[in-house]
Design a protein around this motif. Structure first.
Motif, PDB file in Angstrom:
ATOM      1  N   PHE A   1       2.986  16.927   6.126  1.00 49.89           N
ATOM      2  CA  PHE A   1       3.764  16.041   5.249  1.00 49.89           C
ATOM      3  C   PHE A   1       3.228  14.617   5.325  1.00 49.89           C
ATOM      4  O   PHE A   1       3.006  14.064   6.394  1.00 49.89           O
ATOM      5  CB  PHE A   1       5.240  16.049   5.638  1.00 49.89           C
ATOM      6  CG  PHE A   1       6.061  15.096   4.815  1.00 49.89           C
ATOM      7  CD1 PHE A   1       6.545  15.479   3.580  1.00 49.89           C
ATOM      8  CD2 PHE A   1       6.308  13.808   5.267  1.00 49.89           C
ATOM      9  CE1 PHE A   1       7.283  14.597   2.810  1.00 49.89           C
ATOM     10  CE2 PHE A   1       7.042  12.930   4.499  1.00 49.89           C
ATOM     11  CZ  PHE A   1       7.535  13.317   3.273  1.00 49.89           C
ATOM     12  N   GLN A   2       3.041  14.025   4.153  1.00 50.71           N
ATOM     13  CA  GLN A   2       2.597  12.644   4.079  1.00 50.71           C
ATOM     14  C   GLN A   2       3.089  12.046   2.767  1.00 50.71           C
ATOM     15  O   GLN A   2       2.831  12.616   1.695  1.00 50.71           O
ATOM     16  CB  GLN A   2       1.075  12.542   4.143  1.00 50.71           C
ATOM     17  CG  GLN A   2       0.569  11.116   4.159  1.00 50.71           C
ATOM     18  CD  GLN A   2      -0.936  11.057   4.321  1.00 50.71           C
ATOM     19  OE1 GLN A   2      -1.577  12.093   4.496  1.00 50.71           O
ATOM     20  NE2 GLN A   2      -1.504   9.871   4.261  1.00 50.71           N
ATOM     21  N   PRO A   3       3.818  10.948   2.807  1.00 53.85           N
ATOM     22  CA  PRO A   3       4.311  10.364   1.562  1.00 53.85           C
ATOM     23  C   PRO A   3       3.163   9.796   0.743  1.00 53.85           C
ATOM     24  O   PRO A   3       2.185   9.283   1.290  1.00 53.85           O
ATOM     25  CB  PRO A   3       5.254   9.260   2.043  1.00 53.85           C
ATOM     26  CG  PRO A   3       4.730   8.883   3.382  1.00 53.85           C
ATOM     27  CD  PRO A   3       4.205  10.157   3.979  1.00 53.85           C
ATOM     28  N   ILE A   4       3.289   9.911  -0.557  1.00 53.54           N
ATOM     29  CA  ILE A   4       2.284   9.375  -1.464  1.00 53.54           C
ATOM     30  C   ILE A   4       2.852   8.124  -2.123  1.00 53.54           C
ATOM     31  O   ILE A   4       3.914   8.163  -2.757  1.00 53.54           O
ATOM     32  CB  ILE A   4       1.911  10.406  -2.549  1.00 53.54           C
ATOM     33  CG1 ILE A   4       1.461  11.702  -1.892  1.00 53.54           C
ATOM     34  CG2 ILE A   4       0.826   9.842  -3.453  1.00 53.54           C
ATOM     35  CD1 ILE A   4       0.281  11.553  -0.959  1.00 53.54           C
ATOM     36  N   PHE A   5       2.160   7.010  -1.967  1.00 58.23           N
ATOM     37  CA  PHE A   5       2.584   5.750  -2.556  1.00 58.23           C
ATOM     38  C   PHE A   5       1.870   5.596  -3.893  1.00 58.23           C
ATOM     39  O   PHE A   5       0.684   5.254  -3.936  1.00 58.23           O
ATOM     40  CB  PHE A   5       2.263   4.586  -1.622  1.00 58.23           C
ATOM     41  CG  PHE A   5       2.965   4.665  -0.298  1.00 58.23           C
ATOM     42  CD1 PHE A   5       4.242   4.175  -0.148  1.00 58.23           C
ATOM     43  CD2 PHE A   5       2.340   5.255   0.797  1.00 58.23           C
ATOM     44  CE1 PHE A   5       4.901   4.252   1.074  1.00 58.23           C
ATOM     45  CE2 PHE A   5       2.988   5.334   2.016  1.00 58.23           C
ATOM     46  CZ  PHE A   5       4.276   4.837   2.147  1.00 58.23           C
ATOM     47  N   SER A   6       2.591   5.860  -4.959  1.00 55.01           N
ATOM     48  CA  SER A   6       1.973   5.855  -6.281  1.00 55.01           C
ATOM     49  C   SER A   6       1.851   4.466  -6.879  1.00 55.01           C
ATOM     50  O   SER A   6       0.994   4.226  -7.730  1.00 55.01           O
ATOM     51  CB  SER A   6       2.784   6.746  -7.232  1.00 55.01           C
ATOM     52  OG  SER A   6       4.111   6.259  -7.344  1.00 55.01           O
ATOM     53  N   GLU A   7       2.699   3.551  -6.444  1.00 55.49           N
ATOM     54  CA  GLU A   7       2.672   2.195  -6.974  1.00 55.49           C
ATOM     55  C   GLU A   7       1.776   1.306  -6.114  1.00 55.49           C
ATOM     56  O   GLU A   7       1.761   1.403  -4.890  1.00 55.49           O
ATOM     57  CB  GLU A   7       4.079   1.614  -7.025  1.00 55.49           C
ATOM     58  CG  GLU A   7       5.053   2.403  -7.890  1.00 55.49           C
ATOM     59  CD  GLU A   7       4.712   2.312  -9.361  1.00 55.49           C
ATOM     60  OE1 GLU A   7       4.000   1.355  -9.749  1.00 55.49           O
ATOM     61  OE2 GLU A   7       5.145   3.192 -10.120  1.00 55.49           O
ATOM     62  N   GLN A   8       1.066   0.415  -6.785  1.00 58.43           N
ATOM     63  CA  GLN A   8       0.148  -0.471  -6.061  1.00 58.43           C
ATOM     64  C   GLN A   8       0.892  -1.379  -5.097  1.00 58.43           C
ATOM     65  O   GLN A   8       0.439  -1.611  -3.970  1.00 58.43           O
ATOM     66  CB  GLN A   8      -0.655  -1.304  -7.057  1.00 58.43           C
ATOM     67  CG  GLN A   8      -1.787  -2.113  -6.414  1.00 58.43           C
ATOM     68  CD  GLN A   8      -2.595  -2.882  -7.436  1.00 58.43           C
ATOM     69  OE1 GLN A   8      -2.036  -3.584  -8.277  1.00 58.43           O
ATOM     70  NE2 GLN A   8      -3.904  -2.733  -7.408  1.00 58.43           N
TER      71      GLN A   8
END
Length: 461
Positions: free
Chosen positions: A253-260
């Motif tokens: 599990f690893q969160p994905i940061f979609s916003e810059q």
């Protein structure tokens, strides 16, 4: 929601789906754990605000006091009762959450962010204590008064602190271990290694506080609970891999940061934490160490008189009192410290100062380490009127704060000092005149001689 919890590949998708399969009882237990530690981490009482706005004492004291915060519901001293209140709040919250649970709640994501919060909270606690050990400020070298106090007149906590203080290199080693564990927590991939270092270290701190009646056992116990939660994340996988030698699936599990802004914000927070909590705090602590011990007053005393003095002659109200170890009035010896402290040994009872928690005091009036946990001597802070050659002594013990003496001083030569003046109630029970002849003792201390021997390779007493 800009933070996405998505797999990066087909194999990741399988791993994530396995982790996301939470059983109902696991969800209920997690809700309690999440709420319990959320309450422990959040600033819920005024002490945090007072620490946040406090500015006196320098940056190192500011960060240290902030790092020691924990919610208090019962008095100023920390207590396990506070944990009970937190647990009751978490229990009520768990019931409400379970009744109003949202089926779409991502518990993997909540678990991830809980570990992030615990990692940084535990890290600041370890780093704050690590630096004051690395630059030995937590337990300084004993004062002359401490060295001339009978072993049995020290409390168990004071003996432990003095024992640590006489080996500054070992104290620095302990600080290095604490710092290493704290720094490893700052990176997710090394956090488990950090907890393997931290747990035995904090366990030793916890039991040492219990054994020596220290005041940090509740706080060190709280840090242990943080470390246990972090270690539990990989504990079963480590046991399967290392003990049972079975194939073990890593957590993917690893969160994905979609916003810059999220990606930049994440790194900005980490860089700011390292700068303020590690670099700047470390430098501030080193600067404080270079100035001298933060445990003892910084105001200088009479120049050139520091040392132990026997009281060869003592008069009270014009009456000469022979030397006695049992007379509560007769002074036995006097110590002048390098700073503005005079300690007087007599048989008059001492109302013990029981301070036994670590603190970086700001003003000299708050620095009670030299007298805390010790009896047999009476400690006075003094001011000097060099024109009239007059010392004004005030009892440093907060239990005897009203006691003052005004003594004229004469330096005869050959290390002899004559003090004369008026004794306030508490020294002799009256305001009779006091006259004392002090003869300096040319006493060698093993701790000083050992330090010299380390430089020249020989020890002679």
């Amino acid at each position: 929601m800009a933070v996405l919890d998505v797999p990066r590949s087909r194999s990741d998708a399988k791993a994530v789906s396995q982790v996301a399969d939470w059983q109902p009882y696991e969800k209920t237990l997690f809700r309690f754990v999440f709420l319990y530690f959320a309450v422990q981490l959040l600033p819920l009482d005024g002490q945090f605000v007072r620490n946040l706005v406090a500015t006196e004492g320098g940056y190192s004291r500011y960060v240290f006091n902030l790092s020691r915060y924990a919610p208090h519901f019962f008095g100023p001293q920390d207590s396990f009762l506070n944990w009970l209140v937190v647990a009751l709040v978490a229990l009520v919250g768990t019931i409400v959450w379970s009744l109003r649970a949202n089926p779409s709640t991502n518990y993997d994501s909540l678990y991830y962010w809980l570990r992030v919060a615990l990692r940084y909270r535990l890290a600041i606690g370890l780093i704050a204590y690590g630096f004051i050990k690395l630059f030995p400020l937590q337990a300084p070298l004993p004062s002359i008064s401490n060295l001339n106090t009978a072993y049995g007149d020290h409390s168990a906590w004071k003996l432990f602190s003095l024992t640590l203080g006489i080996v500054p290199s070992y104290q620095s080693f302990l600080g290095g271990v604490e710092l290493l564990g704290g720094l490893l927590l700052l990176h997710r991939k090394t956090a488990t290694i950090g907890t393997l270092i931290i747990l035995p270290f904090l366990g030793n701190v916890f039991f040492s506080n219990l054994a020596y009646e220290g005041g940090e056992y509740v706080y060190s116990g709280l840090l242990i609970t943080f470390a246990l939660v972090l270690f539990a994340f990989d504990a079963i996988r480590l046991f399967r891999l290392l003990s049972l030698e079975l194939p073990t699936t890593p957590n993917r599990f690893q969160p994905i940061f979609s916003e810059q802004w999220q990606r930049y914000g994440r790194w900005t927070f980490k860089v700011a934490f390292v700068f303020f909590a590690v670099v700047l705090y470390g430098y501030s602590t080193y600067a404080a160490y270079r100035k001298g011990s933060v445990r003892f007053p910084q105001t200088p005393g009479l120049p050139g008189v520091a040392g132990l003095y026997n009281v060869s002659e003592f008069r009270i109200g014009g009456k000469t009192l022979p030397y006695s170890k049992t007379d509560p009035t007769r002074w036995q010896d006097v110590v002048f410290e390098a700073w503005n402290t005079i300690s007087i040994k007599s048989n008059q009872p001492v109302r013990l100062v029981t301070t036994n928690v670590e603190q970086l005091a700001g003003a000299d009036s708050e620095r009670d380490y030299e007298l805390a946990g010790s009896q047999g001597r009476h400690y006075y802070r003094y001011t000097i009127d060099s024109t009239n050659r007059l010392l004004t002594l005030k009892n440093a013990n907060p239990n005897e704060a009203a006691e003052t003496l005004k003594l004229a001083y004469t330096q005869v030569g050959n290390g002899q000092i004559i003090l004369s003046g008026v004794a306030a109630p508490g020294v002799a029970g009256t305001q009779d005149s006091v006259y004392a002849v002090l003869d300096k003792v040319n006493k060698k201390y093993l701790i000083d001689e050992a330090a010299k021997a380390g430089r020249r390779g020989a020890l002679k007493l």
